[in-house]
Design an enzyme around this catalytic site. Sequence first.
Site, PDB file in Angstrom:
ATOM      1  CG  ASP A 262      -1.812   0.702   0.461  1.00  0.00           C
ATOM      2  OD1 ASP A 262      -2.491   2.300  -0.150  1.00  0.00           O
ATOM      3  OD2 ASP A 262      -3.123  -0.129   1.237  1.00  0.00           O
ATOM      4  CG  HIS A 285      -1.162   2.252  -3.212  1.00  0.00           C
ATOM      5  ND1 HIS A 285      -2.640   1.353  -2.256  1.00  0.00           N
ATOM      6  CD2 HIS A 285      -1.380   0.699  -3.930  1.00  0.00           C
ATOM      7  CE1 HIS A 285      -2.971   0.622  -3.283  1.00  0.00           C
ATOM      8  NE2 HIS A 285      -2.150  -0.180  -3.857  1.00  0.00           N
TER       9      HIS A 285
END
Length: 458
Positions: A262, A285
């Site tokens: 993430d 991310h």
Amino acid sequence: MKRAIKPSPPVILFFLVIFLFTFSIISVESRKNQERKSRAHKQRKQRNDNGPDSANFPGPAIFDVFSFGAKGDGVSDDSKALLAAWKAACKIPGATVKIPSGFEFLIKPITLQGPCTPHLVLRIDGTLLALPKVGSWPKSSWFQWINFKWVQNLTIQGTGIVDGQGSNWWSSSQTDYIQKRSKHIPDVKPTALRFYDSSNVTVRDIRIINSPQCHLKFDNSGGVKIDNITISAPKNSPNTDGIHLQNTQDVEIQHSNIGCGDDCVSIQTGCSNIHVHHINCGPGHGTSLGGLGKDKSVACVSDIVVENIFMQNTLSGVRIKTWQGGIGSVKNVTFSNIQVEDVKVPIMIDQYYCDNNFCKSQTGAVAIRGIKFDQIIGTYSVQPIHLACSNEIPCTDVDLINIQLKASSSKGYGGFEQALCFNSYGKSQAPLVPSSMDYCLRGGGSVKRTASSHENIC
Ligand SMILES: *[C@@H]1O[C@H](CO)[C@@H](O)[C@H](O)[C@H]1NC(C)=O
Ligand SMILES: *[C@@H]1O[C@H](CO)[C@@H](O)[C@H](O)[C@H]1NC(C)=O
Ligand SMILES: *[C@@H]1O[C@H](CO)[C@@H](O)[C@H](O)[C@H]1NC(C)=O
Ligand SMILES: *[C@@H]1O[C@H](CO)[C@@H](O)[C@H](O)[C@H]1NC(C)=O
């Protein structure tokens, strides 16, 4: 008359095979554990046979977990030893809790609590292992593994590894099963290292890997310094943020490598004066502010600098995401000298953030003011820039300076998209590549708005 059922020979054989199979698995497991135990035992003995040196004859201020009953074999529960060493060190100014190299320490979920006397050091040179099986975590500990609470002036350092052994948590089948069995557990998985209500904390040099969820999290804290750490988890490990900050001020994060499933760095509500620099980020991310303002909540984020970052193979580069209907503001944010390689969308403001497909449109938004994108250079694989500002509250004072983004040679799914910009005001400064960005921003500073009470709340 009852007839005795006599099992036929093939059936007996079948059960015999099953029995032998199960038995051999169990004995392989226990042999492995035995081997680990005796190996650790030998190494511990060697340490003691080596005669006095500074490591074995510690001064009064060194609190070695072995002196508190740790086994260091990766199988025995060493959490009580760590807790006892912490409690003892906590009372002595300048003390060090020592976790020696060459050993693995299995640590159950614990809270290391302050306040302690100043200059406490937690020296991690060995490996800390979390419980590998989801089912063996007590329900009450699903928020975090090692919880630092109310600590001040603590340094964590060393060449060791903090291993969350999270792989079983990443496959949803495992956690769904547990969640169904025990109702009322929210969709939460443990953070590896969490600091709560703590101040003046330094974390340096260590590696944090494979957390069930966040790797390093600070909430309600201040005065944080993170230097030269490595965080890693596979790309397909869901929700494994690298560093997660919430309600935390005065933070410097530098010279570190972060790659996980993430956000590399995630900055949430209540954060201000955050400086992130010289970081390698990817996979993951990217670096994100938000999602902010979920369920009409208040979000206040200000004075953020993210600079000198290399991002490779991430979903976004630098982004701000807010939910519709939120209250508050994001102000004074600089993203500068961000080098991107194969990043899907390097520059993003998304005020329509929705993590599922069922978000209805709502009025109001977290206001976004004074955001500078400066020297964002490299390659993208889907879209160079995506500024989707609120329909009602435009983003203002957004600067685009020296943006040079080329389509990457490894083509994104569905081909490349043009720049997308909506309701965003500010000024831009050449070079801007691709040229579809030229008309991204509306009238430099010409929009004069007085802040609404909704954003003055910050
Ligand atoms: C934390 O550090 C700041 C300076 O950076 C200092 O003013 C403050 O007193 C420190 N607090 C504690 C609890 O050590
Ligand atoms: C602890 O406080 C002292 C000053 O009181 C400071 O020099 C030191 O850097 C602080 N340590 C951390 C980890 O903030
Ligand atoms: C960074 O951390 C590693 C251990 O993980 C250490 O060997 C190295 O010396 C550290 N570098 C600096 C500049 O402190
Ligand atoms: C913006 O943030 C930077 C970095 O935190 C800070 O130095 C500067 O004073 C802030 N500017 C304003 C106008 O608040």
